[in-house]
Design a protein around this motif. Structure first.
Motif, PDB file in Angstrom:
ATOM      1  N   SER A  63      -9.399  25.865  -6.680  1.00 53.26           N
ATOM      2  CA  SER A  63     -10.313  24.733  -6.790  1.00 53.26           C
ATOM      3  C   SER A  63      -9.769  23.564  -5.994  1.00 53.26           C
ATOM      4  O   SER A  63      -8.573  23.480  -5.723  1.00 53.26           O
ATOM      5  CB  SER A  63     -10.472  24.325  -8.249  1.00 53.26           C
ATOM      6  OG  SER A  63      -9.250  23.858  -8.749  1.00 53.26           O
TER       7      SER A  63
ATOM      8  N   THR B 266     -16.307  28.822 -12.384  1.00 55.56           N
ATOM      9  CA  THR B 266     -14.885  28.740 -12.733  1.00 55.56           C
ATOM     10  C   THR B 266     -14.175  27.688 -11.889  1.00 55.56           C
ATOM     11  O   THR B 266     -13.355  26.901 -12.399  1.00 55.56           O
ATOM     12  CB  THR B 266     -14.209  30.107 -12.558  1.00 55.56           C
ATOM     13  OG1 THR B 266     -14.832  31.060 -13.418  1.00 55.56           O
ATOM     14  CG2 THR B 266     -12.727  30.033 -12.888  1.00 55.56           C
ATOM     15  N   LYS B 267     -14.484  27.641 -10.598  1.00 60.09           N
ATOM     16  CA  LYS B 267     -13.897  26.616  -9.729  1.00 60.09           C
ATOM     17  C   LYS B 267     -14.309  25.220 -10.179  1.00 60.09           C
ATOM     18  O   LYS B 267     -13.499  24.292 -10.160  1.00 60.09           O
ATOM     19  CB  LYS B 267     -14.321  26.854  -8.281  1.00 60.09           C
ATOM     20  CG  LYS B 267     -13.663  28.062  -7.628  1.00 60.09           C
ATOM     21  CD  LYS B 267     -14.153  28.231  -6.197  1.00 60.09           C
ATOM     22  CE  LYS B 267     -13.505  29.427  -5.533  1.00 60.09           C
ATOM     23  NZ  LYS B 267     -13.992  29.632  -4.146  1.00 60.09           N
TER      24      LYS B 267
ATOM     25  N   LYS C  16     -15.069  24.335 -13.248  1.00 60.72           N
ATOM     26  CA  LYS C  16     -14.322  24.054 -14.484  1.00 60.72           C
ATOM     27  C   LYS C  16     -12.916  23.560 -14.149  1.00 60.72           C
ATOM     28  O   LYS C  16     -12.433  22.549 -14.710  1.00 60.72           O
ATOM     29  CB  LYS C  16     -14.249  25.302 -15.347  1.00 60.72           C
ATOM     30  CG  LYS C  16     -13.443  25.121 -16.627  1.00 60.72           C
ATOM     31  CD  LYS C  16     -13.149  26.444 -17.319  1.00 60.72           C
ATOM     32  CE  LYS C  16     -12.090  27.224 -16.578  1.00 60.72           C
ATOM     33  NZ  LYS C  16     -11.661  28.431 -17.337  1.00 60.72           N
ATOM     34  N   GLU C  17     -12.238  24.249 -13.233  1.00 59.30           N
ATOM     35  CA  GLU C  17     -10.871  23.873 -12.873  1.00 59.30           C
ATOM     36  C   GLU C  17     -10.839  22.497 -12.205  1.00 59.30           C
ATOM     37  O   GLU C  17      -9.928  21.697 -12.437  1.00 59.30           O
ATOM     38  CB  GLU C  17     -10.277  24.944 -11.958  1.00 59.30           C
ATOM     39  CG  GLU C  17     -10.075  26.276 -12.663  1.00 59.30           C
ATOM     40  CD  GLU C  17      -9.757  27.417 -11.717  1.00 59.30           C
ATOM     41  OE1 GLU C  17      -9.856  27.211 -10.477  1.00 59.30           O
ATOM     42  OE2 GLU C  17      -9.415  28.511 -12.198  1.00 59.30           O
ATOM     43  N   HIS C  18     -11.840  22.232 -11.389  1.00 60.55           N
ATOM     44  CA  HIS C  18     -11.911  20.928 -10.718  1.00 60.55           C
ATOM     45  C   HIS C  18     -12.169  19.820 -11.742  1.00 60.55           C
ATOM     46  O   HIS C  18     -11.536  18.747 -11.694  1.00 60.55           O
ATOM     47  CB  HIS C  18     -13.030  20.965  -9.678  1.00 60.55           C
ATOM     48  CG  HIS C  18     -13.067  19.777  -8.769  1.00 60.55           C
ATOM     49  ND1 HIS C  18     -11.934  19.183  -8.263  1.00 60.55           N
ATOM     50  CD2 HIS C  18     -14.117  19.066  -8.259  1.00 60.55           C
ATOM     51  CE1 HIS C  18     -12.275  18.158  -7.493  1.00 60.55           C
ATOM     52  NE2 HIS C  18     -13.596  18.063  -7.487  1.00 60.55           N
TER      53      HIS C  18
ATOM     54  N   ASN D  46      -9.150  18.578 -13.603  1.00 62.85           N
ATOM     55  CA  ASN D  46      -8.285  17.624 -12.900  1.00 62.85           C
ATOM     56  C   ASN D  46      -8.552  16.186 -13.331  1.00 62.85           C
ATOM     57  O   ASN D  46      -7.700  15.315 -13.163  1.00 62.85           O
ATOM     58  CB  ASN D  46      -8.502  17.734 -11.385  1.00 62.85           C
ATOM     59  CG  ASN D  46      -7.907  18.989 -10.788  1.00 62.85           C
ATOM     60  OD1 ASN D  46      -6.872  19.470 -11.246  1.00 62.85           O
ATOM     61  ND2 ASN D  46      -8.556  19.516  -9.761  1.00 62.85           N
TER      62      ASN D  46
END
Length: 479
Positions: A2, A78-79, A81-83, A86
């Motif tokens: 991400s 999913t990317k 969510k990860e971003h 942050n």
């Protein structure tokens, strides 16, 4: 991987997002910090052109996004969510500013989003195959198109993403309308999403009361998902009828809790109080009426009063359990229930008959002891920290009392005799019934209301179908 944390995110500047780009507007408005009464940042008010441009972009994006395999869509989610993770601390700060929630409560929302997303990432759309002697019938579920998500102010992040994630997962594109009372976190969530998704897949248009009808009547929006009041939900449904667009309506509740005589009073009393006063009562499935068996009524009420007296109400940085009412309109509405209860001479078991005025929209949690069945506090939803209690003796009669409402969102039954509690629970006319717990909706189960508490449902394995059309392929066998 991400995207890493980037310096382009400005946490004191806000805009709508159309076709992947920031968009301002000639007209502006400001939210208010309900803990202080002070105005917050300017946000643009979207107009008809903004909506039309967003729909064109969403339609274009749908052509490709709908054809992306679900597993690839899951990778994108999913990317995202990860971003998002942050920025969870900044998002928590912002949520505290716009809602006044105590920080630990705000974190339950900002961090709780992860579990919600993860559950939806575990889902798949079913394909159902039926066959007889002459044909094979394959039922699939295909995306609707452009979804308009009209979101409320009490949980602006989780209830926005509660629409966005299942809509994207199933191949739709989404235009979000945040509440004008709490636009800030939702606009930032959509801003973050632009670094993951193609332009037009996720957009945001915020504004005033004129904006909702622009979405509900737009001929090229295929579905409206709305969370809010029963009165507004009826307007949404009427407007959507002009184009026969799909609607999911999650509306108000008047949740009953029935307490059986065998409960552990000291254990259950704080739970009953939390069910009523969670988020200062600003929860659609908060407990709104508490029916306690006559044999334990006085003792249970005493324990509830004692626990309520320990609850601290205050601003986000004060280690309080409860924050303010989110906006002035709701603050004034809740006060009418205090005024009515005082005027009718109802007994205030805890809390004052008059709301103390001061900086911010704070109301101390209040219990009304045994008001009559036809009282406003029994018949209507305050959506604030005031709740009535009543005694009961006859099981059939208390079930009738609990069901005597036009709403049917949630309900609770408390008892050591779980079989009896479940038997009562199955007769309560509500979409979600909780046994030995206050109301805690979960993404694992479909969430929707009976009667005027809504139409359809979201979340759970069944909920993702709300963003789809059933598509049946009938293939006849060659002879």
């Amino acid at each position: 991987m991400s995207p890493s944390k980037v310096s382009t995110i400005a946490w004191d500047s806000f805009h709508n997002t159309v076709d992947g780009k920031p968009r301002g507007g000639k007209e502006k408005h400001r939210g208010v910090n309900p803990a202080t009464g002070e105005e917050l940042w300017e946000v643009p008010i979207a107009n008809q052109q903004d909506v039309d441009d967003a729909v064109v972009s969403a339609q274009k994006a749908f052509e490709s996004w709908s054809q992306v395999p679900m597993e690839k869509r899951k990778e994108q989610i999913t990317k995202f969510k990860e971003h998002y993770l942050n920025y969870v601390d900044e998002m928590t700060d912002l949520l505290c500013e716009e809602t006044g929630k105590p920080r630990q409560v705000a974190e339950m929302e900002t961090k709780g989003v992860v579990g919600f997303i993860d559950f939806h990432l575990s889902l798949t759309l079913p394909e159902e195959r039926e066959e007889d002697h002459e044909k094979v019938m394959l039922t699939r579920y295909t995306p609707l198109g452009v979804v308009g998500a009209i979101c409320p102010w009490n949980f602006p992040i989780i209830l926005s993403l509660g629409k966005v994630i299942p809509a994207l997962l199933t191949g739709n594109t989404v235009i979000i309308k945040p509440s004008p009372y709490t636009p800030y976190t939702t606009l930032k969530v959509v801003e973050l999403a632009q670094e993951i998704f193609a332009p037009g897949v996720v957009q945001a248009v915020g504004g005033d009361d004129k904006l909702g009808p622009m979405l509900t009547t737009h001929p090229n929006i295929q579905k409206i998902s709305f969370t809010g009041s029963i009165a507004t939900g009826k307007k949404v449904m009427a407007a959507a009828a002009s184009t026969l667009k799909r609607v999911t309506l999650e509306l108000g509740g008047n949740d009953a809790s029935i307490v059986l005589p065998d409960v552990d009073i000291k254990k259950v009393a704080p739970e009953l109080v939390m069910g009523a006063f969670q988020n200062s009562g600003q929860v659609c499935v908060a407990t709104k009426r508490i029916y306690i068996h006559q044999d334990i009524y006085d003792e249970m009420l005493k324990e509830m009063v004692e626990f309520t007296k320990t609850i601290k109400t205050g601003a986000p940085g004060s280690n309080a359990l409860l924050g303010p009412i989110q906006n002035k309109m709701q603050y004034e509405k809740v006060q009418t229930f205090f005024a009515d209860s005082k005027a009718k001479g109802y007994k205030f078991a805890v809390g004052a008959p008059e709301v103390e005025q001061g900086k911010g929209y704070f109301i101390q949690p209040t219990i009304i002891d045994n008001p009559p069945n036809d009282s406003r506090i029994i018949q209507e939803e305050p959506f604030g920290p005031i709740v009535p209690t009543q005694p009961w003796t006859d099981e059939e009669e208390v079930i009738r009392r609990a069901n005597n409402t036009n709403a049917g969102l949630g309900a609770c039954v408390w008892g050591k005799d779980v079989e009896r509690a479940e038997r009562i629970g199955k007769r309560l006319q509500a979409g979600s019934v909780f046994v030995n717990s206050w109301e805690k909706p979960t993404p694992q189960a479909i969430f929707g209301g009976h009667k005027e508490s809504g139409i359809g449902g979201e979340w759970g394995k069944e909920g993702i179908k709300a963003y789809c059309n059933a598509h049946v392929l009938h293939t006849y066998k060659q002879k």
